[in-house]
Design a protein around this motif. Structure first.
Motif, PDB file in Angstrom:
ATOM      1  N   ILE A 126      -1.125  28.425 128.470  1.00 57.55           N
ATOM      2  CA  ILE A 126      -0.388  29.099 129.641  1.00 57.55           C
ATOM      3  C   ILE A 126      -0.467  30.617 129.157  1.00 57.55           C
ATOM      4  CG2 ILE A 126       1.599  29.652 130.877  1.00 57.55           C
ATOM      5  CD1 ILE A 126       2.440  26.647 130.491  1.00 57.55           C
ATOM      6  N   ASP A 127      -0.974  31.209 130.240  1.00 58.56           N
ATOM      7  CA  ASP A 127      -1.066  32.856 130.243  1.00 58.56           C
ATOM      8  C   ASP A 127       0.248  33.135 131.010  1.00 58.56           C
ATOM      9  OD1 ASP A 127      -1.164  35.440 130.448  1.00 58.56           O
ATOM     10  OD2 ASP A 127      -2.944  35.701 131.520  1.00 58.56           O
ATOM     11  N   GLY A 128       1.312  33.780 130.346  1.00 63.57           N
ATOM     12  CA  GLY A 128       2.516  33.756 130.794  1.00 63.57           C
ATOM     13  C   GLY A 128       3.075  35.609 130.650  1.00 63.57           C
ATOM     14  N   ALA A 129       1.953  35.959 130.463  1.00 60.85           N
ATOM     15  CA  ALA A 129       2.131  37.692 130.239  1.00 60.85           C
ATOM     16  C   ALA A 129       3.065  38.324 130.922  1.00 60.85           C
ATOM     17  CB  ALA A 129       0.687  38.245 130.538  1.00 60.85           C
ATOM     18  N   PHE A 130       3.214  38.060 132.239  1.00 60.86           N
ATOM     19  CA  PHE A 130       4.219  38.487 133.077  1.00 60.86           C
ATOM     20  C   PHE A 130       5.320  37.580 133.108  1.00 60.86           C
ATOM     21  CE2 PHE A 130       6.668  40.721 135.736  1.00 60.86           C
ATOM     22  CZ  PHE A 130       6.502  41.977 135.698  1.00 60.86           C
TER      23      PHE A 130
ATOM     24  N   PHE B 156       2.760  35.687 125.941  1.00 63.02           N
ATOM     25  CA  PHE B 156       3.555  36.479 126.922  1.00 63.02           C
ATOM     26  C   PHE B 156       3.773  37.674 126.251  1.00 63.02           C
ATOM     27  CE2 PHE B 156       7.609  36.434 124.760  1.00 63.02           C
ATOM     28  CZ  PHE B 156       7.564  35.174 123.896  1.00 63.02           C
ATOM     29  N   ASP B 157       4.145  38.821 127.319  1.00 60.55           N
ATOM     30  CA  ASP B 157       4.465  40.353 126.565  1.00 60.55           C
ATOM     31  C   ASP B 157       5.924  40.693 126.713  1.00 60.55           C
ATOM     32  OD1 ASP B 157       1.638  40.771 126.038  1.00 60.55           O
ATOM     33  OD2 ASP B 157       1.135  41.509 128.102  1.00 60.55           O
ATOM     34  N   PHE B 158       6.269  40.950 125.916  1.00 60.21           N
ATOM     35  CA  PHE B 158       7.743  41.776 125.867  1.00 60.21           C
ATOM     36  C   PHE B 158       7.512  42.908 126.493  1.00 60.21           C
ATOM     37  CE2 PHE B 158       8.038  38.952 122.008  1.00 60.21           C
ATOM     38  CZ  PHE B 158       9.198  38.106 122.401  1.00 60.21           C
ATOM     39  N   HIS B 159       6.456  43.580 126.484  1.00 60.76           N
ATOM     40  CA  HIS B 159       6.363  45.041 127.227  1.00 60.76           C
ATOM     41  C   HIS B 159       6.233  44.906 128.464  1.00 60.76           C
ATOM     42  CE1 HIS B 159       1.900  44.253 125.769  1.00 60.76           C
ATOM     43  NE2 HIS B 159       1.912  44.517 127.093  1.00 60.76           N
ATOM     44  N   LYS B 160       6.170  43.786 129.318  1.00 61.48           N
ATOM     45  CA  LYS B 160       6.254  43.686 130.501  1.00 61.48           C
ATOM     46  C   LYS B 160       7.739  43.441 130.940  1.00 61.48           C
ATOM     47  CE  LYS B 160       1.672  42.785 131.698  1.00 61.48           C
ATOM     48  NZ  LYS B 160       0.883  42.270 130.433  1.00 61.48           N
ATOM     49  N   TRP B 161       7.992  42.409 131.344  1.00 58.27           N
ATOM     50  CA  TRP B 161       9.351  42.211 131.984  1.00 58.27           C
ATOM     51  C   TRP B 161      10.901  42.141 131.242  1.00 58.27           C
ATOM     52  CZ3 TRP B 161       9.491  37.672 136.327  1.00 58.27           C
ATOM     53  CH2 TRP B 161      10.005  38.417 137.522  1.00 58.27           C
TER      54      TRP B 161
ATOM     55  N   ALA C 251      -6.980  33.615 137.457  1.00 58.40           N
ATOM     56  CA  ALA C 251      -6.732  34.248 135.976  1.00 58.40           C
ATOM     57  C   ALA C 251      -6.935  35.497 135.590  1.00 58.40           C
ATOM     58  CB  ALA C 251      -7.349  33.194 134.937  1.00 58.40           C
ATOM     59  N   HIS C 252      -6.256  36.077 134.862  1.00 58.85           N
ATOM     60  CA  HIS C 252      -6.544  37.499 134.331  1.00 58.85           C
ATOM     61  C   HIS C 252      -7.759  37.574 133.520  1.00 58.85           C
ATOM     62  CE1 HIS C 252      -5.638  41.114 132.105  1.00 58.85           C
ATOM     63  NE2 HIS C 252      -4.910  41.449 133.025  1.00 58.85           N
ATOM     64  N   GLN C 253      -8.461  38.620 133.595  1.00 60.43           N
ATOM     65  CA  GLN C 253      -9.726  39.158 133.136  1.00 60.43           C
ATOM     66  C   GLN C 253      -9.609  39.050 131.532  1.00 60.43           C
ATOM     67  OE1 GLN C 253     -11.630  42.895 133.360  1.00 60.43           O
ATOM     68  NE2 GLN C 253     -10.063  43.623 131.906  1.00 60.43           N
ATOM     69  N   SER C 254      -8.510  38.801 130.941  1.00 63.38           N
ATOM     70  CA  SER C 254      -8.393  38.801 129.489  1.00 63.38           C
ATOM     71  C   SER C 254      -9.004  37.294 129.191  1.00 63.38           C
ATOM     72  CB  SER C 254      -6.780  38.801 128.966  1.00 63.38           C
ATOM     73  OG  SER C 254      -5.965  38.006 129.920  1.00 63.38           O
ATOM     74  N   VAL C 255      -8.919  36.436 129.976  1.00 68.97           N
ATOM     75  CA  VAL C 255      -9.152  35.016 129.520  1.00 68.97           C
ATOM     76  C   VAL C 255     -10.906  35.182 129.421  1.00 68.97           C
ATOM     77  CG1 VAL C 255      -9.632  32.613 130.389  1.00 68.97           C
ATOM     78  CG2 VAL C 255      -7.617  33.945 130.897  1.00 68.97           C
TER      79      VAL C 255
ATOM     80  N   GLY D 277      -3.566  28.011 132.306  1.00 67.89           N
ATOM     81  CA  GLY D 277      -2.824  28.129 133.672  1.00 67.89           C
ATOM     82  C   GLY D 277      -2.086  29.363 133.435  1.00 67.89           C
ATOM     83  N   THR D 278      -1.610  29.842 134.655  1.00 69.09           N
ATOM     84  CA  THR D 278      -0.974  31.114 134.650  1.00 69.09           C
ATOM     85  C   THR D 278       0.702  30.963 134.968  1.00 69.09           C
ATOM     86  OG1 THR D 278      -2.884  32.230 134.858  1.00 69.09           O
ATOM     87  CG2 THR D 278      -0.996  33.549 135.423  1.00 69.09           C
ATOM     88  N   ILE D 279       1.376  31.916 134.596  1.00 68.72           N
ATOM     89  CA  ILE D 279       2.879  31.943 135.344  1.00 68.72           C
ATOM     90  C   ILE D 279       2.828  33.418 135.824  1.00 68.72           C
ATOM     91  CG2 ILE D 279       5.501  31.864 134.837  1.00 68.72           C
ATOM     92  CD1 ILE D 279       4.922  30.021 132.695  1.00 68.72           C
ATOM     93  N   GLY D 280       2.595  33.766 136.813  1.00 69.48           N
ATOM     94  CA  GLY D 280       2.708  34.956 137.272  1.00 69.48           C
ATOM     95  C   GLY D 280       1.303  35.784 137.336  1.00 69.48           C
ATOM     96  N   THR D 281       0.369  35.212 138.241  1.00 68.15           N
ATOM     97  CA  THR D 281      -0.937  35.986 138.201  1.00 68.15           C
ATOM     98  C   THR D 281      -0.645  37.203 138.602  1.00 68.15           C
ATOM     99  OG1 THR D 281      -1.123  35.287 140.736  1.00 68.15           O
ATOM    100  CG2 THR D 281      -1.953  33.563 138.879  1.00 68.15           C
ATOM    101  N   VAL D 282      -1.981  38.113 138.244  1.00 65.36           N
ATOM    102  CA  VAL D 282      -1.677  39.535 138.299  1.00 65.36           C
ATOM    103  C   VAL D 282      -1.851  39.758 139.854  1.00 65.36           C
ATOM    104  CG1 VAL D 282      -4.504  39.577 138.057  1.00 65.36           C
ATOM    105  CG2 VAL D 282      -2.827  41.633 137.374  1.00 65.36           C
ATOM    106  N   ASN D 283      -2.572  39.193 140.699  1.00 67.52           N
ATOM    107  CA  ASN D 283      -2.699  39.493 142.023  1.00 67.52           C
ATOM    108  C   ASN D 283      -1.282  39.261 142.849  1.00 67.52           C
ATOM    109  OD1 ASN D 283      -5.242  40.630 142.487  1.00 67.52           O
ATOM    110  ND2 ASN D 283      -6.163  38.839 142.471  1.00 67.52           N
TER     111      ASN D 283
HETATM  112  C1  LIG Z   1      -1.304  37.492 133.909  1.00 72.50           C
HETATM  113  C2  LIG Z   1      -1.618  38.512 132.847  1.00 72.50           C
HETATM  114  N1  LIG Z   1      -2.344  38.279 131.921  1.00 72.50           N
HETATM  115  C3  LIG Z   1      -2.828  39.003 130.818  1.00 72.50           C
HETATM  116  C4  LIG Z   1      -2.578  40.178 130.967  1.00 72.50           C
HETATM  117  C5  LIG Z   1      -2.893  41.324 129.996  1.00 72.50           C
HETATM  118  O1  LIG Z   1      -1.821  41.685 129.206  1.00 72.50           O
HETATM  119  P1  LIG Z   1      -1.971  42.843 128.080  1.00 72.50           P
HETATM  120  O2  LIG Z   1      -2.060  44.284 129.113  1.00 72.50           O
HETATM  121  O3  LIG Z   1      -0.625  43.088 127.479  1.00 72.50           O
HETATM  122  O4  LIG Z   1      -3.125  42.573 127.239  1.00 72.50           O
HETATM  123  C6  LIG Z   1      -1.663  40.771 132.059  1.00 72.50           C
HETATM  124  C7  LIG Z   1      -1.361  42.249 132.348  1.00 72.50           C
HETATM  125  O5  LIG Z   1      -1.783  43.201 131.977  1.00 72.50           O
HETATM  126  C8  LIG Z   1      -1.376  39.936 133.059  1.00 72.50           C
HETATM  127  O6  LIG Z   1      -0.825  40.435 134.234  1.00 72.50           O
END
Ligand SMILES: Cc1ncc(COP(=O)(O)O)c(C=O)c1O
Length: 303
Positions: free
Chosen positions: A85-89, A114-119, A3-7, A56-62
């Protein structure tokens, strides 16, 4: 574990402390181990803790891995836990006809970020969170001091205010640029660009597999490919350092901008394909450049 460190950061911001975040081991495909998750929940309850949420994650960072969303949702239902769900990506893969089935279960989340600023290529920043239960969402944030009292008409008119749905009072009009992106490109074209990036990731993974001296470290679930240059006689920390140097040389040469990722303890060249202008031949160039730089650094002609 993936999971992303934001969690972790969220646990600190909530005042709970990241030491109370349970990082669940993942399987070979970098997805949460369901057995380990169940065991952690049971163990916590036995120890007097009160688990409340599974992320849970959709699209893990690694590696871009997608958790087994349906199974996670079932565990959450059985155990009475919130399913985030962290679907950021990866959440925006729902826009692609080809990929939608891979994010099956996304609709079962209690909340989805999720992020509009990604995909979707919207200018930074334009994050979004959807919460299934509107009342719970409002209960968490709505706080109307006397000077924020609404009115039936006039300046203070309107039912729900944005400040009822989040921590900010004054806030930017982020939704405008999202709306423009949707109007200009449309969900179909955005979905096609996303599909193409994933096909390119599959293509790059195949090229890596077919190329001597290259080793594929993660099979792409979406748009991320992790691999490394691996001449036969190199190993351990020196091999990691070699690949780190290749990444930097690629970046400085202007050929490509991969990043580094640690995959099962080894350093990988991480290629995250998001550009709607990427072409297949760009990945041929990338593979050839990795080989060229790698062979130049090692001073060998390969194995
Ligand atoms: C899976 C995932 N979660 C969270 C983030 C954090 O998103 P943000 O940079 O928009 O805070 C990212 C990307 O940076 C990510 O890939």
């Amino acid at each position: 574990m993936e999971a992303h460190q934001s969690v972790s950061k969220a646990m600190d911001i909530l005042g709970l402390g990241q030491e109370f975040l349970r990082k669940i081991p993942v399987n070979e495909c970098f997805q949460i181990e369901l057995g380990a998750l169940r065991a952690a929940i049971a163990e916590d309850r036995t120890s007097g803790f009160a688990p409340f949420c599974v992320v849970g994650t959709i699209g893990t960072v690694n590696t871009g891995a997608i958790d087994n969303l349906r199974e996670l949702a079932a565990v959450c239902r059985e155990e009475d836990l919130w399913f985030h769900i962290d679907g950021a990506f990866g959440a925006l893969a729902v826009l692609s006809n080809e990929l939608r089935s891979r994010v099956d279960g996304i609709e079962l989340a209690d909340s989805l970020a999720f992020d509009f600023h990604k995909w979707m290529h919207v200018q930074y920043d334009a994050g979004c969170i959807l919460v299934r239960n509107g009342q719970k969402h409002r209960n968490a944030f709505s706080m109307r001091a006397p000077y924020l009292h609404g009115a039936a008409r006039g300046l203070a008119g309107g039912g729900e205010w944005p400040c009822d749905l989040g921590p900010e009072l004054s806030r930017g009009f982020r939704a405008l640029k999202v709306w423009f992106a949707l109007k200009e490109h449309g969900t179909e074209r955005l979905g096609s660009a996303i599909s193409m990036n994933c096909r390119q990731a599959a293509y790059l993974a195949e090229c890596v597999k077919l190329t001597p001296n290259l080793e594929l470290l993660s099979t792409p679930s979406l748009n991320i490919v992790c691999f490394r240059f691996h001449p036969g006689s190199w190993s351990g920390a020196s091999l990691d350092e070699l690949n780190q140097n290749i990444i930097v040389e690629l970046q400085l040469s202007g050929i490509a901008v991969p990043s580094a990722a640690w995959i099962k303890g080894v350093l990988a060249i991480r290629v995250n394909i998001t550009n709607h202008r990427s072409r297949y031949e760009d990945f041929d160039l990338l593979v050839n450049s990795v080989l060229e730089i790698g062979l130049k650094i090692t001073g060998s002609s390969g194995s």
